[in-house]
Design an enzyme around this catalytic site. Structure first.
Site, PDB file in Angstrom:
ATOM      1  N   MET A   1      55.673 -48.542  18.529  1.00 45.08           N
ATOM      2  CA  MET A   1      55.735 -49.958  18.169  1.00 45.08           C
ATOM      3  C   MET A   1      54.383 -50.622  18.254  1.00 45.08           C
ATOM      4  O   MET A   1      53.429 -50.074  18.771  1.00 45.08           O
ATOM      5  CB  MET A   1      56.691 -50.687  19.099  1.00 45.08           C
ATOM      6  CG  MET A   1      56.277 -50.690  20.546  1.00 45.08           C
ATOM      7  SD  MET A   1      57.447 -51.707  21.428  1.00 45.08           S
ATOM      8  CE  MET A   1      56.768 -51.645  23.056  1.00 45.08           C
TER       9      MET A   1
ATOM     10  N   PRO B   1       0.831  -1.212   0.000  1.00 41.07           N
ATOM     11  CA  PRO B   1       0.000   0.000   0.000  1.00 41.07           C
ATOM     12  C   PRO B   1       0.864   1.261   0.000  1.00 41.07           C
ATOM     13  O   PRO B   1       0.600   2.200  -0.737  1.00 41.07           O
ATOM     14  CB  PRO B   1      -0.809  -0.101   1.292  1.00 41.07           C
ATOM     15  CG  PRO B   1      -0.657  -1.509   1.786  1.00 41.07           C
ATOM     16  CD  PRO B   1       0.581  -2.061   1.183  1.00 41.07           C
TER      17      PRO B   1
ATOM     18  N   GLY C   1      46.269 -41.243  20.407  1.00 42.92           N
ATOM     19  CA  GLY C   1      46.586 -39.930  20.958  1.00 42.92           C
ATOM     20  C   GLY C   1      46.023 -38.786  20.131  1.00 42.92           C
ATOM     21  O   GLY C   1      46.078 -38.825  18.904  1.00 42.92           O
TER      22      GLY C   1
ATOM     23  N   LYS D   1      49.937 -49.062   5.536  1.00 45.47           N
ATOM     24  CA  LYS D   1      50.568 -50.282   6.021  1.00 45.47           C
ATOM     25  C   LYS D   1      50.050 -50.505   7.421  1.00 45.47           C
ATOM     26  O   LYS D   1      49.978 -49.584   8.214  1.00 45.47           O
ATOM     27  CB  LYS D   1      52.086 -50.108   6.077  1.00 45.47           C
ATOM     28  CG  LYS D   1      52.730 -50.291   4.735  1.00 45.47           C
ATOM     29  CD  LYS D   1      54.204 -50.029   4.814  1.00 45.47           C
ATOM     30  CE  LYS D   1      54.507 -48.597   4.452  1.00 45.47           C
ATOM     31  NZ  LYS D   1      55.854 -48.176   4.692  1.00 45.47           N
TER      32      LYS D   1
ATOM     33  N   THR E   1      55.015 -35.254  15.629  1.00 38.71           N
ATOM     34  CA  THR E   1      55.191 -36.696  15.766  1.00 38.71           C
ATOM     35  C   THR E   1      54.422 -37.244  16.975  1.00 38.71           C
ATOM     36  O   THR E   1      54.110 -36.494  17.903  1.00 38.71           O
ATOM     37  CB  THR E   1      56.695 -37.027  15.844  1.00 38.71           C
ATOM     38  OG1 THR E   1      56.845 -38.430  15.757  1.00 38.71           O
ATOM     39  CG2 THR E   1      57.310 -36.518  17.143  1.00 38.71           C
ATOM     40  N   ALA E   2      54.116 -38.543  16.907  1.00 36.86           N
ATOM     41  CA  ALA E   2      53.265 -39.152  17.936  1.00 36.86           C
ATOM     42  C   ALA E   2      53.795 -38.915  19.347  1.00 36.86           C
ATOM     43  O   ALA E   2      53.018 -38.651  20.266  1.00 36.86           O
ATOM     44  CB  ALA E   2      53.116 -40.648  17.666  1.00 36.86           C
TER      45      ALA E   2
ATOM     46  N   GLY F   1      51.361 -40.173   8.683  1.00 37.64           N
ATOM     47  CA  GLY F   1      50.998 -39.881  10.073  1.00 37.64           C
ATOM     48  C   GLY F   1      52.185 -39.266  10.790  1.00 37.64           C
ATOM     49  O   GLY F   1      53.334 -39.573  10.471  1.00 37.64           O
ATOM     50  N   GLY F   2      51.919 -38.380  11.736  1.00 38.29           N
ATOM     51  CA  GLY F   2      52.988 -37.789  12.541  1.00 38.29           C
ATOM     52  C   GLY F   2      53.944 -36.979  11.696  1.00 38.29           C
ATOM     53  O   GLY F   2      53.537 -36.126  10.910  1.00 38.29           O
ATOM     54  N   ASP F   3      55.230 -37.262  11.839  1.00 38.92           N
ATOM     55  CA  ASP F   3      56.263 -36.572  11.062  1.00 38.92           C
ATOM     56  C   ASP F   3      56.853 -37.561  10.059  1.00 38.92           C
ATOM     57  O   ASP F   3      57.075 -38.725  10.392  1.00 38.92           O
ATOM     58  CB  ASP F   3      57.364 -36.076  12.009  1.00 38.92           C
ATOM     59  CG  ASP F   3      58.454 -35.370  11.239  1.00 38.92           C
ATOM     60  OD1 ASP F   3      58.323 -34.150  11.029  1.00 38.92           O
ATOM     61  OD2 ASP F   3      59.428 -36.032  10.814  1.00 38.92           O
TER      62      ASP F   3
ATOM     63  N   PRO G   1      49.217 -36.415  14.468  1.00 36.43           N
ATOM     64  CA  PRO G   1      48.707 -37.640  15.078  1.00 36.43           C
ATOM     65  C   PRO G   1      47.229 -37.919  14.827  1.00 36.43           C
ATOM     66  O   PRO G   1      46.752 -38.995  15.136  1.00 36.43           O
ATOM     67  CB  PRO G   1      48.932 -37.374  16.566  1.00 36.43           C
ATOM     68  CG  PRO G   1      48.798 -35.893  16.671  1.00 36.43           C
ATOM     69  CD  PRO G   1      49.376 -35.327  15.428  1.00 36.43           C
TER      70      PRO G   1
ATOM     71  N   ASP H   1      48.919 -42.674   4.211  1.00 37.87           N
ATOM     72  CA  ASP H   1      48.980 -43.861   5.065  1.00 37.87           C
ATOM     73  C   ASP H   1      47.644 -44.082   5.733  1.00 37.87           C
ATOM     74  O   ASP H   1      46.837 -43.160   5.850  1.00 37.87           O
ATOM     75  CB  ASP H   1      50.024 -43.637   6.174  1.00 37.87           C
ATOM     76  CG  ASP H   1      51.434 -43.718   5.635  1.00 37.87           C
ATOM     77  OD1 ASP H   1      51.592 -44.140   4.490  1.00 37.87           O
ATOM     78  OD2 ASP H   1      52.360 -43.353   6.380  1.00 37.87           O
TER      79      ASP H   1
HETATM   80  N1  SAH Z   1      55.760 -41.040  11.491  1.00 36.05           N
HETATM   81  C1  SAH Z   1      54.906 -41.332  12.620  1.00 36.05           C
HETATM   82  C2  SAH Z   1      55.206 -42.692  13.229  1.00 36.05           C
HETATM   83  C3  SAH Z   1      54.890 -43.845  12.347  1.00 36.05           C
HETATM   84  S1  SAH Z   1      55.198 -45.393  13.139  1.00 36.05           S
HETATM   85  C4  SAH Z   1      55.054 -40.217  13.658  1.00 36.05           C
HETATM   86  O1  SAH Z   1      55.937 -39.368  13.533  1.00 36.05           O
HETATM   87  O2  SAH Z   1      54.250 -40.183  14.586  1.00 36.05           O
HETATM   88  C5  SAH Z   1      53.594 -45.799  13.725  1.00 36.05           C
HETATM   89  C6  SAH Z   1      53.550 -45.735  15.230  1.00 36.05           C
HETATM   90  O3  SAH Z   1      53.403 -44.385  15.649  1.00 36.05           O
HETATM   91  C7  SAH Z   1      52.361 -46.428  15.835  1.00 36.05           C
HETATM   92  O4  SAH Z   1      52.577 -47.822  15.976  1.00 36.05           O
HETATM   93  C8  SAH Z   1      52.263 -45.756  17.175  1.00 36.05           C
HETATM   94  O5  SAH Z   1      53.208 -46.257  18.074  1.00 36.05           O
HETATM   95  C9  SAH Z   1      52.661 -44.344  16.845  1.00 36.05           C
HETATM   96  N2  SAH Z   1      51.478 -43.470  16.614  1.00 36.05           N
HETATM   97  C10 SAH Z   1      51.174 -42.787  15.512  1.00 36.05           C
HETATM   98  N3  SAH Z   1      50.058 -42.065  15.680  1.00 36.05           N
HETATM   99  C11 SAH Z   1      49.638 -42.279  16.931  1.00 36.05           C
HETATM  100  C12 SAH Z   1      48.537 -41.820  17.719  1.00 36.05           C
HETATM  101  N4  SAH Z   1      47.626 -40.965  17.231  1.00 36.05           N
HETATM  102  N5  SAH Z   1      48.438 -42.263  18.989  1.00 36.05           N
HETATM  103  C13 SAH Z   1      49.348 -43.112  19.495  1.00 36.05           C
HETATM  104  N6  SAH Z   1      50.398 -43.585  18.797  1.00 36.05           N
HETATM  105  C14 SAH Z   1      50.546 -43.182  17.539  1.00 36.05           C
END
Ligand code: SAH
Length: 490
Positions: A383, A43, A412, A270, A331-332, A301-303, A225, A248
């Protein structure tokens, strides 16, 4: 996906806005920007709407809504303060299959208007599907600050070259690299400084050069991790630029979700026991994709240089003349320690840290066990959980006290993290009792006891059941000793 996102071409198409107030005005302004042929039905009109009518930019239907107003419309916006009228407009529009937006009423709307960042020709639209409009607006504000205002101009520079870029770089990977150079390099810098002509010339020069036709490359990236918040900015960028990602199994789904959507993902994981892809297979894949001119991210994973076979992969790439980069990851050992509240070094408990992997099979074992058994140092052991029994026995046999505290950190930094604590003499037993699974990291040393008092993430550590108090003893609550110790250290 709750709503299907689309960008509508409204140029010269009739759109009806019902309502004459400030909300209708805002809606009309945006529609005008998009070139729609707007009719505002109400309106009375606000002064701004009135001015647009006078200027011939919009048309006005005076009066209250009538169904025939919908006759020509492609879209309808209902922006009055009459809920009953909104309901009617929504129903009538639905009957005619016209998309309708009812302001502030997601349930009655068949299309929503997103929060918009305008860098024409680039438009970014954000929607929460009507569930959290405030959140969408906050997000828009964040993005507004991140995206330079020259973005639109830069896109315009690219648009002018588009056909020639396609001819010069028929392969999508090379074309993508060319655009990346355009958007990140000198051209973008010139546009930001307002030197558009120079930018256009620089873009022409880039097109004539061979820079973007360069061969592929490999970036070895540490994915950390699991918690995506622990990625580095550089890792994030590599994931965004990747054509192919060889990852990985340890790399978490949350991290992979951050990679470029159309990057090809190949799991070369692996797992203890069964190897999916051999190391030679991984090498061959890196070579194949890099030689095809792609940007390969080898995501670990990790470094990549800590028990990650990163060294072998670089030696291979070097041998084949493939350019590479390395992006470190958390790294872990570092991540698990942090997320379990265990400082790896501590002035009172440990002056050194060792990262090791314990293959207790005699053929692989080159570890210096007497050195590992020494006190006041932290061992971070990567390990398989299956090795724990042998590890415990060897270490005690070489003199490390059975009372040395340990923490096993499973998954972790991930939401499902578990920390199992105890003393070395019962390590394998505790792991079996709690069914600790891979991936798990063992932290052994005096510092591990601090998990009891410093833990902050996820569930509290699973400690050994307290031994029942002997008759005559003062009954202290569980954890009191550790608490007192922590106070003492503080
Ligand atoms: N390059 C990776 C390690 C590879 S060997 C790094 O720097 O972390 C794989 C091992 O790493 C596993 O058997 C375990 O012992 C460890 N790992 C990797 N990620 C993990 C996580 N989130 N929590 C606990 N252990 C972990």
């Amino acid at each position: 996906m709750k709503l299907y996102p689309l960008f509508a071409d409204l140029h010269e198409r009739p759109v009806l806005v019902v309502g004459g107030g400030s909300v209708a005005e805002r809606k009309a302004a945006m529609l005008l920007d998009a070139g729609a042929r707007i009719t505002v039905g109400a309106p009375v009109l606000s002064p701004a709407l009135q001015a647009w009518v006078v200027a011939g930019q919009i048309a006005h239907r005076a009066g209250t809504f009538e169904p025939h107003w919908l006759d020509e419309a492609w879209l309808v916006v209902a922006a009055t303060d009459d809920a009953g009228l909104h309901q009617r407009i929504a129903e009538l529009s639905a009957a005619r299959r016209i998309f309708v937006n009812v302001v502030d009423d997601a349930a009655r709307s068949s299309f929503h208007v997103p929060a918009v960042i305008d860098r024409a020709p680039i438009t970014i639209a954000i929607s929460s599907g009507g569930d959290a409009p405030m959140f969408a607006r906050l997000l828009r504000e964040r993005l507004e600050t991140l995206l330079d205002h020259s973005l639109g101009t830069l896109a315009t520079v690219a648009v002018k070259l588009r056909k020639r870029i396609r001819l010069r770089h028929p392969q999508p990977a090379a074309r993508r690299r060319f655009y990346e150079q355009l958007f990140a390099g000198r051209v973008a810098g010139l546009v930001r400084r307002g030197r558009v002509d120079e930018a256009q010339a620089e873009a022409e020069r880039l097109l004539a050069s061979d820079a973007a036709a360069a061969s592929g490359s490999v970036v070895l990236v540490g994915a950390g991790p699991g918690d995506p918040g622990l990625l580095t900015l550089r890792a994030l960028r590599a994931l965004n630029e990747a054509d192919v990602i060889l990852h990985d199994r340890l790399v978490s789904a949350e991290v992979l979700a951050l990679a470029r959507r159309d990057a090809e993902r190949i799991e070369v994981g692996k797992q203890a026991g069964h190897h999916h892809t051999t190391q030679e297979g991984i090498h061959a894949l890196m070579l194949e994709h890099a030689r095809a001119g792609r940007r390969v991210v080898r995501l670990k994973g990790g470094d990549p240089f800590v028990f990650g076979r990163g060294g072998e992969e670089l030696e291979f790439l070097r041998g084949h003349g493939i350019p590479y980069e390395v992006v470190p990851g958390i790294t872990a050992a570092v991540a698990c320690a942090a997320y379990a509240g265990i400082p790896l070094t501590h002035r009172d408990h440990a002056q050194s840290v060792r990262l090791l992997t314990a293959h207790c099979k005699a053929s692989h074992d080159t570890l210096d066990w007497p050195a590992l058994a020494r006190e006041r140092q932290t061992l971070a052991v990567y390990m398989g959980v299956s090795q724990l029994e042998a590890f415990q026995q060897r270490l005690i046999a070489h003199g490390r006290a059975a009372s040395t505290p340990f923490a096993l950190v499973e998954n972790g930094s991930r939401p499902e993290q578990r920390v199992v604590t105890g003393t070395l003499g019962r390590l394998a037993r505790r792991a079996a009792e709690q069914a600790v699974k891979s991936p798990a990291l063992l932290i052994l040393g005096e510092v591990a006891a601090l998990a009891g008092s410093l833990a902050w993430f996820g569930a509290p550590p699973l400690d050994e059941a307290p031994t029942p108090p002997r008759p005559g003893c003062v009954d202290r609550p569980a954890g009191a000793d550790r608490l007192l110790a922590a106070i003492h250290h503080a």
